[in-house]
Design a protein around this motif. Sequence first.
Motif, PDB file in Angstrom:
ATOM      1  N   ASP A 162       0.830  -1.207   0.000  1.00 21.02           N
ATOM      2  CA  ASP A 162       0.000   0.000   0.000  1.00 21.02           C
ATOM      3  C   ASP A 162       0.868   1.262   0.000  1.00 21.02           C
ATOM      4  OD1 ASP A 162      -2.269  -1.560  -0.041  1.00 21.02           O
ATOM      5  OD2 ASP A 162      -2.738  -1.298   2.084  1.00 21.02           O
ATOM      6  N   ARG A 189      -8.594   8.864  -2.822  1.00 18.58           N
ATOM      7  CA  ARG A 189      -7.835   9.895  -3.536  1.00 18.58           C
ATOM      8  C   ARG A 189      -7.332  10.902  -2.531  1.00 18.58           C
ATOM      9  NH1 ARG A 189      -9.440  11.314  -9.399  1.00 18.58           N
ATOM     10  NH2 ARG A 189      -7.510  12.355  -9.006  1.00 18.58           N
ATOM     11  N   ARG A 236      -0.489  11.752   0.154  1.00 22.91           N
ATOM     12  CA  ARG A 236      -0.049  10.396  -0.203  1.00 22.91           C
ATOM     13  C   ARG A 236       1.330  10.100   0.364  1.00 22.91           C
ATOM     14  NH1 ARG A 236      -3.247   7.255  -2.601  1.00 22.91           N
ATOM     15  NH2 ARG A 236      -4.828   8.033  -3.984  1.00 22.91           N
ATOM     16  N   TRP A 269       2.099   1.892  -3.465  1.00 18.77           N
ATOM     17  CA  TRP A 269       1.058   2.479  -4.294  1.00 18.77           C
ATOM     18  C   TRP A 269       0.936   3.977  -4.009  1.00 18.77           C
ATOM     19  CZ3 TRP A 269      -3.704   4.857  -3.562  1.00 18.77           C
ATOM     20  CH2 TRP A 269      -4.512   4.956  -4.709  1.00 18.77           C
ATOM     21  N   CYS A 270       0.996   4.358  -2.735  1.00 13.69           N
ATOM     22  CA  CYS A 270       0.916   5.781  -2.372  1.00 13.69           C
ATOM     23  C   CYS A 270       2.085   6.567  -2.958  1.00 13.69           C
ATOM     24  CB  CYS A 270       0.916   5.945  -0.854  1.00 13.69           C
ATOM     25  SG  CYS A 270      -0.607   5.432  -0.059  1.00 13.69           S
ATOM     26  N   TYR A 330       1.561   6.426  -7.125  1.00  6.95           N
ATOM     27  CA  TYR A 330       0.369   7.031  -7.712  1.00  6.95           C
ATOM     28  C   TYR A 330       0.522   8.542  -7.745  1.00  6.95           C
ATOM     29  CZ  TYR A 330      -4.449   8.319  -8.517  1.00  6.95           C
ATOM     30  OH  TYR A 330      -5.589   8.866  -9.034  1.00  6.95           O
ATOM     31  N   GLN A 365       0.836   9.439   3.966  1.00  4.88           N
ATOM     32  CA  GLN A 365       0.190   8.134   4.110  1.00  4.88           C
ATOM     33  C   GLN A 365       1.221   7.016   3.887  1.00  4.88           C
ATOM     34  OE1 GLN A 365      -3.144   7.684   1.479  1.00  4.88           O
ATOM     35  NE2 GLN A 365      -3.884   5.852   2.506  1.00  4.88           N
ATOM     36  N   ALA A 366       2.076   7.173   2.881  1.00  4.08           N
ATOM     37  CA  ALA A 366       3.124   6.184   2.619  1.00  4.08           C
ATOM     38  C   ALA A 366       4.071   6.072   3.801  1.00  4.08           C
ATOM     39  CB  ALA A 366       3.900   6.557   1.352  1.00  4.08           C
ATOM     40  N   GLY A 400      -4.339   0.043  -2.544  1.00  3.65           N
ATOM     41  CA  GLY A 400      -4.469   1.311  -1.836  1.00  3.65           C
ATOM     42  C   GLY A 400      -5.883   1.842  -1.941  1.00  3.65           C
ATOM     43  N   ARG A 416      -0.806  14.829  -3.376  1.00  5.08           N
ATOM     44  CA  ARG A 416       0.567  14.336  -3.332  1.00  5.08           C
ATOM     45  C   ARG A 416       1.139  14.321  -1.921  1.00  5.08           C
ATOM     46  NH1 ARG A 416       5.832  17.290  -5.859  1.00  5.08           N
ATOM     47  NH2 ARG A 416       7.313  15.647  -5.393  1.00  5.08           N
TER      48      ARG A 416
END
Length: 151
Positions: free
Chosen positions: A42, A94, A100, A45-46, A49, A103-104, A91, A97
Amino acid sequence: MNVMKSLLASAVLAAFLLPATSRAEPVNHHPAFLHALTDLRDARWCLEYRPGDWAMRADENLAITEVDRAIDEIRHAAIDDGRNGSMHHPGEGRVDRLGRLHQALELLRRAYHDASGEEDNPASREWRHHALEHMDSAIHATERAIHQAER
């Protein structure tokens, strides 16, 4: 009389099978590797993306590379430990950036925490050690990417 023999045979069979099943360990008695693997995927993906057309920075690219290496190491450790290393959850949602990246970072820290617990399988320890090194590098690269994105 046949009923008594049947009951006695069932009792004897149960007496033999019960100790064997009580010693067997559950299939996922220690799912920390699987939790870490899910969080790593996940987090990747963060990091990867990119809504819109903002370019990926060097630190984000390095973080993805380190996450990929950690995933490989964790998969090896999970396989050595007799677990299914192929499970994956995509993941969610929306987020911009910076969101994300944050979050990552949270997912990477959680994966590190999950994978750093005590390991009772000696064959998995080396894989885990290398995975933790890659996760640490990914965490630092992500922190640098956040710092750059905040500017």
